[in-house]
Motif scaffolding. Structure first.
Motif: not given
Length: 219
Positions: A130-142
């Motif tokens: 997921s990324y925020d509206k500024e295209s900054q990384f938020e989180h990643l899951t496996y």
């Protein structure tokens, strides 16, 4: 005559007392020897070594063979913007779906196209980011479907009880059905909630924990 009689009686009494004391000493000595012998015959059982926790066992685990999804999770770089992340997905030939709203963008990738829908998907392993509206990384899951475990790389944004909680950035394991860890999340408004996530030091440790957890479930 009386004087010698008195001395004789006193001597006799003294000898009797000494004999009694010697007998008591012999008795005590015999008892002590008996106790020592019993201790030799029946030594105290040694305490069993304390069982290591799963975290303490991680150094003993080998996990070096990653599938394509797992390797993508390992290689994912927070410096990528959303478009770069999607380009990487396409390079690897993954199936994927995307979601966009006022808060940002997200994607879900898998080796099976039917697993990729955000809702009502076929069960299977997947990676989501997921990324925020500024295209900054938020989180990643496996997510591993077989043992129901999620490995989380969290920076910010919403993941269940994590709500833009930048104080809790890090790598976590969420076993969903079991209690992997325990700590309290504190929100800026003063509210608190206990969560069962386990924080680890690296993605490699996350996968090692997943292997231990899988082995434990098979027992």
């Amino acid at each position: 005559m009386r004087k010698w009689l008195g001395v004789s009686v006193l001597l006799l009494v003294t000898l009797m007392v000494m004999s009694a004391c010697t007998g008591e000493e012999d008795s005590v000595s015999d008892k002590s020897s008996s106790v020592v012998e019993k201790q030799k015959e029946n030594p105290k059982p040694k305490k069993a070594p304390k069982e290591k926790t799963m975290v303490e066992q991680l150094d003993d685990v080998e996990f070096n063979e990653y599938d394509k999804l797992q390797q993508f999770y390992l290689d994912f770089d927070h410096s990528w913007d959303y478009d770069t992340a999607i380009a990487k997905v396409k390079e690897h030939g993954f199936y994927f779906s995307e979601n966009s709203n006022a808060y940002g963008k997200s994607a879900k990738i898998a080796l099976d196209k039917e697993v990729t829908p955000m809702r009502y998907a076929k069960e299977g392993d997947s990676v989501s980011f997921s990324y925020d509206k500024e295209s900054q990384f938020e989180h990643l899951t496996y997510f591993n479907h077989d043992i129901v475990i999620t490995l989380l790389d969290y920076e910010t944004g919403t993941y269940y009880d994590f709500r833009d909680s930048t104080d809790y950035q890090g790598l976590y394991v969420d076993t969903h059905l079991d209690k992997a860890g325990s700590f309290t999340l504190k929100y800026p408004n003063g509210n608190e909630v206990k969560v069962d996530y386990l924080k680890l030091n690296s993605k490699e440790e996350q996968f090692k924990y997943m292997k231990l957890y899988s082995d434990k479930k098979k027992q």
